[in-house]
Design a protein around this motif. Structure first.
Motif, PDB file in Angstrom:
ATOM      1  N   PHE A  67      11.489 -23.456 -54.865  1.00 14.49           N
ATOM      2  CA  PHE A  67      12.859 -23.354 -55.373  1.00 14.49           C
ATOM      3  C   PHE A  67      13.805 -24.114 -54.456  1.00 14.49           C
ATOM      4  N   LYS A  68      14.692 -24.883 -55.059  1.00 14.69           N
ATOM      5  CA  LYS A  68      15.763 -25.532 -54.309  1.00 14.69           C
ATOM      6  C   LYS A  68      16.797 -24.470 -53.946  1.00 14.69           C
ATOM      7  N   PRO A  69      17.670 -24.757 -52.966  1.00  6.72           N
ATOM      8  CA  PRO A  69      18.710 -23.786 -52.621  1.00  6.72           C
ATOM      9  C   PRO A  69      19.550 -23.474 -53.866  1.00  6.72           C
ATOM     10  N   ALA A  70      19.841 -22.205 -54.046  1.00  9.15           N
ATOM     11  CA  ALA A  70      20.601 -21.780 -55.221  1.00  9.15           C
ATOM     12  C   ALA A  70      21.433 -20.554 -54.881  1.00  9.15           C
ATOM     13  N   ALA A  71      22.509 -20.388 -55.615  1.00  5.52           N
ATOM     14  CA  ALA A  71      23.400 -19.240 -55.393  1.00  5.52           C
ATOM     15  C   ALA A  71      22.655 -17.919 -55.542  1.00  5.52           C
ATOM     16  N   GLU A  72      21.784 -17.821 -56.557  1.00  4.53           N
ATOM     17  CA  GLU A  72      21.061 -16.562 -56.765  1.00  4.53           C
ATOM     18  C   GLU A  72      20.030 -16.287 -55.678  1.00  4.53           C
ATOM     19  N   LEU A  73      19.707 -17.346 -54.881  1.00  2.82           N
ATOM     20  CA  LEU A  73      18.829 -17.174 -53.713  1.00  2.82           C
ATOM     21  C   LEU A  73      19.653 -17.166 -52.428  1.00  2.82           C
ATOM     22  N   HIS A  74      20.968 -17.009 -52.584  1.00  2.00           N
ATOM     23  CA  HIS A  74      21.894 -16.896 -51.459  1.00  2.00           C
ATOM     24  C   HIS A  74      21.844 -18.112 -50.549  1.00  2.00           C
ATOM     25  N   GLY A  75      21.653 -19.284 -51.203  1.00  2.00           N
ATOM     26  CA  GLY A  75      21.690 -20.554 -50.490  1.00  2.00           C
ATOM     27  C   GLY A  75      20.391 -20.968 -49.827  1.00  2.00           C
ATOM     28  N   PHE A  76      19.346 -20.176 -49.960  1.00  2.00           N
ATOM     29  CA  PHE A  76      18.056 -20.514 -49.352  1.00  2.00           C
ATOM     30  C   PHE A  76      17.207 -21.341 -50.313  1.00  2.00           C
ATOM     31  N   SER A  77      16.419 -22.261 -49.760  1.00  2.00           N
ATOM     32  CA  SER A  77      15.341 -22.887 -50.513  1.00  2.00           C
ATOM     33  C   SER A  77      14.066 -22.120 -50.173  1.00  2.00           C
ATOM     34  N   VAL A  78      13.046 -22.306 -51.001  1.00  2.00           N
ATOM     35  CA  VAL A  78      11.762 -21.631 -50.788  1.00  2.00           C
ATOM     36  C   VAL A  78      10.648 -22.671 -50.869  1.00  2.00           C
ATOM     37  N   ASP A  79       9.866 -22.763 -49.806  1.00  2.00           N
ATOM     38  CA  ASP A  79       8.700 -23.631 -49.755  1.00  2.00           C
ATOM     39  C   ASP A  79       7.509 -22.773 -49.357  1.00  2.00           C
ATOM     40  N   VAL A  80       6.317 -23.215 -49.774  1.00  2.00           N
ATOM     41  CA  VAL A  80       5.096 -22.533 -49.359  1.00  2.00           C
ATOM     42  C   VAL A  80       4.093 -23.593 -48.923  1.00  2.00           C
ATOM     43  N   VAL A  81       3.429 -23.332 -47.794  1.00  2.00           N
ATOM     44  CA  VAL A  81       2.362 -24.200 -47.305  1.00  2.00           C
ATOM     45  C   VAL A  81       1.073 -23.400 -47.202  1.00  2.00           C
ATOM     46  N   ASP A  82      -0.038 -24.096 -47.403  1.00  2.00           N
ATOM     47  CA  ASP A  82      -1.375 -23.534 -47.267  1.00  2.00           C
ATOM     48  C   ASP A  82      -2.031 -24.340 -46.148  1.00  2.00           C
ATOM     49  N   MET A  83      -2.248 -23.700 -45.002  1.00  2.00           N
ATOM     50  CA  MET A  83      -2.747 -24.396 -43.821  1.00  2.00           C
ATOM     51  C   MET A  83      -4.017 -23.716 -43.317  1.00  2.00           C
ATOM     52  N   ASP A  84      -4.986 -24.532 -42.910  1.00  2.00           N
ATOM     53  CA  ASP A  84      -6.261 -24.016 -42.426  1.00  2.00           C
ATOM     54  C   ASP A  84      -6.610 -24.733 -41.120  1.00  2.00           C
ATOM     55  N   ASP A  85      -6.398 -24.042 -40.000  1.00  2.00           N
ATOM     56  CA  ASP A  85      -6.690 -24.609 -38.675  1.00  2.00           C
ATOM     57  C   ASP A  85      -6.146 -26.031 -38.544  1.00  2.00           C
ATOM     58  N   VAL A  86      -4.849 -26.153 -38.687  1.00  2.00           N
ATOM     59  CA  VAL A  86      -4.230 -27.477 -38.679  1.00  2.00           C
ATOM     60  C   VAL A  86      -2.848 -27.417 -38.018  1.00  2.00           C
ATOM     61  N   VAL A  87      -2.452 -28.549 -37.461  1.00  2.00           N
ATOM     62  CA  VAL A  87      -1.129 -28.693 -36.864  1.00  2.00           C
ATOM     63  C   VAL A  87      -0.297 -29.555 -37.805  1.00  2.00           C
ATOM     64  N   GLY A  88       0.851 -29.039 -38.193  1.00  2.00           N
ATOM     65  CA  GLY A  88       1.725 -29.749 -39.116  1.00  2.00           C
ATOM     66  C   GLY A  88       2.693 -30.679 -38.408  1.00  2.00           C
ATOM     67  N   PRO A  89       3.501 -31.378 -39.201  1.00  2.00           N
ATOM     68  CA  PRO A  89       4.443 -32.347 -38.633  1.00  2.00           C
ATOM     69  C   PRO A  89       5.608 -31.670 -37.898  1.00  2.00           C
ATOM     70  N   HIS A  90       5.971 -32.243 -36.765  1.00  2.00           N
ATOM     71  CA  HIS A  90       7.091 -31.721 -35.975  1.00  2.00           C
ATOM     72  C   HIS A  90       8.373 -31.833 -36.795  1.00  2.00           C
ATOM     73  N   HIS A  91       9.160 -30.773 -36.764  1.00  2.00           N
ATOM     74  CA  HIS A  91      10.442 -30.789 -37.470  1.00  2.00           C
ATOM     75  C   HIS A  91      11.449 -29.872 -36.803  1.00  2.00           C
ATOM     76  N   ARG A  92      12.689 -30.098 -37.173  1.00  2.00           N
ATOM     77  CA  ARG A  92      13.833 -29.359 -36.636  1.00  2.00           C
ATOM     78  C   ARG A  92      14.465 -28.554 -37.758  1.00  2.00           C
ATOM     79  N   HIS A  93      15.040 -27.397 -37.382  1.00  2.00           N
ATOM     80  CA  HIS A  93      15.686 -26.497 -38.342  1.00  2.00           C
ATOM     81  C   HIS A  93      17.198 -26.477 -38.068  1.00  2.00           C
ATOM     82  N   PRO A  94      17.983 -27.337 -38.714  1.00  2.00           N
ATOM     83  CA  PRO A  94      19.433 -27.347 -38.461  1.00  2.00           C
ATOM     84  C   PRO A  94      20.084 -25.970 -38.672  1.00  2.00           C
TER      85      PRO A  94
END
Length: 150
Positions: A67-94
Motif C-alpha cells: 500500500f502507498k501512503p494513504a490517509a486511512e493508513l495515517h500516512g504510512f506506506s506498507v511493504d513486505v519482504v521475504d528474506m532467507d539468510d540474506v543481507v539487503g541493500p543499505h538504506h536510510r529512514h528519513p
C-alpha cells in the motif's frame, strides 16, 4: 483484509514518535502471540501463498509495496519482504521505520531480533539482515519515505 488490519494498527501509531519507547509499547501491546500479530502474520502468509505479496525479486529478496501512503493508513506506506539468510541493500529512514518481524523459520532473526516489532528512529540507516533462516518483514514508512544509499 490486510489494509483493514494495518489501518486499525496505524490509528494507534498516528502522531507517535518513532523511538525505543514505541518499540517497547508495540511489543507489549501487539507483540508475538498477540491477536494483532497473529492476524497480520496469517494474512501475510496467505498473500505469499496466493502470490499477491512479495511479487518482485532482486538480490535473493522477494519484496513488494502493498500500500502507498494513504490517509486511512495515517500516512504510512506498507511493504513486505521475504528474506532467507540474506543481507539487503543499505538504506536510510528519513521519517523512521516500523518493522514487524514474522519468522518463517523459528530461529530466524531480522537485524538480531526475533518475532515482534523493531522501530528505527528518523534519520537512522541500516543494511537489513535476516540470519538463521527465513522471515517475512512488514515495514511501515511514514510518508513512504526511504532512501537507498550506495
Amino acid at each position: 483484509e490486510l489494509h483493514r488490519q494495518i489501518a486499525r494498527l496505524t490509528s494507534r501509531l498516528a502522531g507517535r514518535e518513532l523511538n525505543p519507547g514505541l518499540q517497547d509499547w508495540l511489543n507489549r501491546e501487539h507483540g508475538a502471540g498477540s491477536k494483532t500479530f497473529r492476524e497480520i502474520e496469517q494474512t501475510c502468509q496467505l498473500g505469499l501463498a496466493e502470490g499477491w505479496l512479495c511479487q518482485h525479486e532482486a538480490g535473493g529478496i522477494r519484496y513488494g509495496r502493498v500500500f502507498k501512503p494513504a490517509a486511512e493508513l495515517h500516512g504510512f506506506s506498507v511493504d513486505v519482504v521475504d528474506m532467507d539468510d540474506v543481507v539487503g541493500p543499505h538504506h536510510r529512514h528519513p521519517g523512521g521505520e516500523i518493522d514487524l518481524v514474522m519468522p518463517l523459520d523459528e530461529a530466524a532473526r531480522f537485524d538480531g531480533h526475533g518475532a515482534g516489532w523493531v522501530v528505527y528512529e528518523p534519520g537512522s540507516a541500516h543494511q537489513p539482515t535476516v540470519s538463521n533462516g527465513r522471515a517475512l518483514v512488514l515495514y511501515l514508512l511514514p510518508g513512504g519515505s526511504i532512501e537507498f544509499t550506495r
